[in-house]
Design an enzyme around this catalytic site. Structure first.
Site, PDB file in Angstrom:
ATOM      1  N   THR A  73      21.778 -46.414  -3.277  1.00 40.18           N
ATOM      2  CA  THR A  73      22.123 -47.391  -2.159  1.00 40.18           C
ATOM      3  C   THR A  73      23.380 -47.584  -1.540  1.00 40.18           C
ATOM      4  OG1 THR A  73      20.172 -48.827  -3.115  1.00 40.18           O
ATOM      5  CG2 THR A  73      21.609 -49.728  -1.423  1.00 40.18           C
ATOM      6  N   GLN A 110      10.974 -45.620  -1.419  1.00 42.59           N
ATOM      7  CA  GLN A 110      10.930 -46.886  -1.582  1.00 42.59           C
ATOM      8  C   GLN A 110       9.480 -47.342  -2.264  1.00 42.59           C
ATOM      9  OE1 GLN A 110      13.740 -48.023  -0.310  1.00 42.59           O
ATOM     10  NE2 GLN A 110      13.812 -49.688  -1.255  1.00 42.59           N
ATOM     11  N   SER A 137      12.478 -55.875  -2.923  1.00 40.66           N
ATOM     12  CA  SER A 137      13.583 -55.034  -2.897  1.00 40.66           C
ATOM     13  C   SER A 137      14.507 -56.186  -3.535  1.00 40.66           C
ATOM     14  CB  SER A 137      14.097 -54.615  -1.559  1.00 40.66           C
ATOM     15  OG  SER A 137      15.376 -53.995  -1.718  1.00 40.66           O
TER      16      SER A 137
END
Length: 253
Positions: A73, A110, A137
């Site tokens: 990320t 994801q 998330s």
């Protein structure tokens, strides 16, 4: 210990609110938080915590989530000269995402943010895979506003599910301990995702490790490579910070 309790509730109740009736008000109700805090004993680790039962939901209605939440990320924050702010976290989820590139962009993976088990003991998992559903998330881009609604701080970090601890710790340093953004980003990391107590390797004194073990903590040492980025408004303008653990930079003009 607070992290154990928070993660126990998170893995039980949090999912796409278009598919699941997330008890948002109940989870942050002062009476519920006060009751949960009474489970914390400074002298003895609670160990893996059981999810609570906030108003509007029964614990038995949902199974426990099982998702790996991989860390690949990036995060950035920015202010313009008029005080408008952005805090943005972006993720491909796993290194090189789905391994598929379209017009120069890697597609993310994801799907690993969903629970790998759809149910537990006959109860559905809130974060199970469903068509059209958004995966849960840990990304936590955050803006802090004053009473007049003006943005005073922007902060965020990469780091998989440890993002939650990284950002919470930075906010604690900024708002409660009155540290500047760089000092807050530099703090050694610690926390628990409702498993062992996780400490940042090479930055935790041996006396602290032994003291926690004496209180019943199972200790895991790891690098905890956060990538905190933060900007804070002050009387002279802006104070920016970049986490020394990664390649971030502070720029302005």
């Amino acid at each position: 210990e607070a992290g154990r309790l928070a993660f126990a509730d998170r893995e039980r109740y949090l999912a796409d609110p278009d598919f699941v009736a997330v008890p948002q008000a109940g989870l942050i109700a002062p009476d519920y938080l006060a009751a949960r805090s009474q489970l914390i004993d400074p002298q003895r680790s609670h160990g893996p915590a059981r999810a609570g039962e906030p108003d509007g939901v029964q614990l038995s209605a949902w199974g426990r989530d099982q998702s790996p939440e991989l860390p690949s990320t990036s995060h950035l924050v920015a202010f313009d000269r008029d005080g408008r702010a952005a805090s943005m976290t972006s993720s491909v989820e796993d290194a090189f995402g789905s391994r598929i590139m379209v017009r120069g962009f890697l597609l993310n993976n994801q799907m690993t943010d969903f629970s790998f088990l759809p149910e537990q003991d006959g109860a559905p998992v809130a974060n199970r895979i469903q068509p059209g559903k958004r995966p849960r998330s840990a990304m936590s881009p955050t803006l802090v506003l004053d009473q007049q609604g003006q943005v005073q701080m922007a902060v965020g970090s990469p780091g998989g599910s440890l993002i939650i601890h990284y950002v919470a710790q930075a906010l604690l340093g900024l708002l409660e301990w009155r540290l500047d953004p760089q000092a807050a980003a530099n703090l050694p990391h610690y926390g628990s995702r409702n498993g062992p107590t996780e400490l940042e390797q090479g930055r935790t004194p041996e006396s602290v490790i032994q003291g926690l073990k004496a209180r019943g903590h199972e200790i895991v040492l790891s690098e905890q490579t956060s990538g905190l980025q933060g900007v804070q408004r002050n009387a002279g303008g802006w104070f920016g910070a970049a986490d020394p653990r990664r390649e971030g930079r502070v720029l302005g003009r």
